[in-house]
Design a protein around this motif. Structure first.
Motif, PDB file in Angstrom:
ATOM      1  N   GLU A  44     -51.675  43.194   3.987  1.00 50.95           N
ATOM      2  CA  GLU A  44     -51.248  42.866   5.343  1.00 50.95           C
ATOM      3  C   GLU A  44     -52.134  43.586   6.359  1.00 50.95           C
ATOM      4  O   GLU A  44     -52.664  44.661   6.092  1.00 50.95           O
ATOM      5  CB  GLU A  44     -49.793  43.275   5.558  1.00 50.95           C
ATOM      6  N   ARG A  45     -52.260  42.974   7.531  1.00 49.06           N
ATOM      7  CA  ARG A  45     -52.932  43.654   8.622  1.00 49.06           C
ATOM      8  C   ARG A  45     -52.069  44.834   9.078  1.00 49.06           C
ATOM      9  O   ARG A  45     -50.857  44.681   9.275  1.00 49.06           O
ATOM     10  CB  ARG A  45     -53.175  42.688   9.777  1.00 49.06           C
ATOM     11  N   GLU A  46     -52.674  46.001   9.246  1.00 58.36           N
ATOM     12  CA  GLU A  46     -51.918  47.187   9.597  1.00 58.36           C
ATOM     13  C   GLU A  46     -52.461  47.853  10.856  1.00 58.36           C
ATOM     14  O   GLU A  46     -53.666  47.838  11.135  1.00 58.36           O
ATOM     15  CB  GLU A  46     -51.902  48.200   8.439  1.00 58.36           C
ATOM     16  N   PHE A  47     -51.550  48.466  11.586  1.00 58.02           N
ATOM     17  CA  PHE A  47     -51.887  49.189  12.796  1.00 58.02           C
ATOM     18  C   PHE A  47     -52.658  50.454  12.467  1.00 58.02           C
ATOM     19  O   PHE A  47     -52.342  51.155  11.506  1.00 58.02           O
ATOM     20  CB  PHE A  47     -50.602  49.543  13.550  1.00 58.02           C
ATOM     21  N   VAL A  48     -53.664  50.768  13.296  1.00 57.02           N
ATOM     22  CA  VAL A  48     -54.464  51.976  13.128  1.00 57.02           C
ATOM     23  C   VAL A  48     -54.279  52.932  14.301  1.00 57.02           C
ATOM     24  O   VAL A  48     -53.911  54.093  14.116  1.00 57.02           O
ATOM     25  CB  VAL A  48     -55.956  51.641  12.962  1.00 57.02           C
ATOM     26  N   ALA A  49     -54.545  52.455  15.517  1.00 57.83           N
ATOM     27  CA  ALA A  49     -54.474  53.304  16.703  1.00 57.83           C
ATOM     28  C   ALA A  49     -54.390  52.440  17.940  1.00 57.83           C
ATOM     29  O   ALA A  49     -54.800  51.278  17.928  1.00 57.83           O
ATOM     30  CB  ALA A  49     -55.695  54.230  16.790  1.00 57.83           C
ATOM     31  N   ALA A  50     -53.880  53.011  19.042  1.00 58.73           N
ATOM     32  CA  ALA A  50     -53.816  52.293  20.308  1.00 58.73           C
ATOM     33  C   ALA A  50     -53.942  53.270  21.460  1.00 58.73           C
ATOM     34  O   ALA A  50     -53.661  54.466  21.321  1.00 58.73           O
ATOM     35  CB  ALA A  50     -52.514  51.497  20.425  1.00 58.73           C
ATOM     36  N   ILE A  51     -54.350  52.741  22.619  1.00 63.94           N
ATOM     37  CA  ILE A  51     -54.545  53.553  23.806  1.00 63.94           C
ATOM     38  C   ILE A  51     -54.252  52.717  25.043  1.00 63.94           C
ATOM     39  O   ILE A  51     -54.548  51.520  25.070  1.00 63.94           O
ATOM     40  CB  ILE A  51     -55.992  54.116  23.846  1.00 63.94           C
ATOM     41  N   SER A  52     -53.635  53.329  26.050  1.00 68.70           N
ATOM     42  CA  SER A  52     -53.535  52.664  27.339  1.00 68.70           C
ATOM     43  C   SER A  52     -54.924  52.598  27.959  1.00 68.70           C
ATOM     44  O   SER A  52     -55.763  53.472  27.730  1.00 68.70           O
ATOM     45  CB  SER A  52     -52.573  53.413  28.259  1.00 68.70           C
ATOM     46  N   TRP A  53     -55.190  51.549  28.731  1.00 73.53           N
ATOM     47  CA  TRP A  53     -56.522  51.375  29.309  1.00 73.53           C
ATOM     48  C   TRP A  53     -56.933  52.579  30.140  1.00 73.53           C
ATOM     49  O   TRP A  53     -58.113  52.947  30.168  1.00 73.53           O
ATOM     50  CB  TRP A  53     -56.567  50.103  30.160  1.00 73.53           C
ATOM     51  N   SER A  54     -55.974  53.203  30.795  1.00 74.61           N
ATOM     52  CA  SER A  54     -56.245  54.396  31.585  1.00 74.61           C
ATOM     53  C   SER A  54     -56.654  55.585  30.726  1.00 74.61           C
ATOM     54  O   SER A  54     -57.234  56.545  31.238  1.00 74.61           O
ATOM     55  CB  SER A  54     -55.014  54.770  32.403  1.00 74.61           C
ATOM     56  N   GLY A  55     -56.333  55.553  29.439  1.00 74.34           N
ATOM     57  CA  GLY A  55     -56.604  56.661  28.542  1.00 74.34           C
ATOM     58  C   GLY A  55     -55.536  57.733  28.528  1.00 74.34           C
ATOM     59  O   GLY A  55     -55.669  58.719  27.797  1.00 74.34           O
ATOM     60  N   ILE A  56     -54.481  57.560  29.300  1.00 74.35           N
ATOM     61  CA  ILE A  56     -53.447  58.579  29.415  1.00 74.35           C
ATOM     62  C   ILE A  56     -52.619  58.707  28.140  1.00 74.35           C
ATOM     63  O   ILE A  56     -52.244  59.819  27.740  1.00 74.35           O
ATOM     64  CB  ILE A  56     -52.540  58.287  30.628  1.00 74.35           C
ATOM     65  N   SER A  57     -52.334  57.580  27.473  1.00 77.95           N
ATOM     66  CA  SER A  57     -51.454  57.585  26.311  1.00 77.95           C
ATOM     67  C   SER A  57     -52.179  57.070  25.081  1.00 77.95           C
ATOM     68  O   SER A  57     -52.935  56.098  25.162  1.00 77.95           O
ATOM     69  CB  SER A  57     -50.223  56.719  26.571  1.00 77.95           C
ATOM     70  N   THR A  58     -51.940  57.712  23.938  1.00 76.57           N
ATOM     71  CA  THR A  58     -52.487  57.268  22.660  1.00 76.57           C
ATOM     72  C   THR A  58     -51.413  57.311  21.585  1.00 76.57           C
ATOM     73  O   THR A  58     -50.431  58.034  21.702  1.00 76.57           O
ATOM     74  CB  THR A  58     -53.675  58.137  22.210  1.00 76.57           C
TER      75      THR A  58
END
Length: 124
Positions: A44-58
């Protein structure tokens, strides 16, 4: 037309590093969440990482915490995934994704746009 174009994949030895790039175009991504997913053959496709465009939240999957770092360069409309201490189990096609709204981080359904993917192969 909105486009997400991944680059930077390749072959690397276990313990090595790669930096993936996702060039985003076609609209403003202000207030968007940018994510990285991966998919190995037969899995299955799995989540790795994410970030708000502003860079404030990861947010990171437990399997990559301490090894991978996600970041943005708003001036270049680009999101990066720095991958260190790579393991053979990291081998997969890596996809960049972008989504609007406030519907969490890890579900693929919360993302509206997807790139074509870039292959990462880690040899043992």
């Amino acid at each position: 037309q909105v486009q997400l174009v991944e680059s930077g994949g390749g072959l690397v030895q276990a313990g090595g590093s790669l930096r993936l790039s996702c060039a985003a175009s076609g609209r403003s991504f202000r207030n968007y969440i940018m994510g990285w997913f991966r998919q190995a053959p037969g899995k299955e496709r799995e989540f790795v990482a994410a970030i708000s465009w502003s860079g404030i939240s990861t947010y990171y999957a437990d399997s990559v915490k301490g090894r991978f770092t996600i970041s943005t360069d708003n001036a270049k409309n680009t999101v990066y995934l720095q991958m260190n201490n790579l393991k053979p189990e990291d081998t997969a096609v890596y996809y960049c994704a972008a989504g609007d709204g406030s519907m969490g981080w890890v579900r693929s359904s919360r993302y509206d746009y997807w790139g074509q993917g870039t292959q990462v192969t880690v040899s043992s």
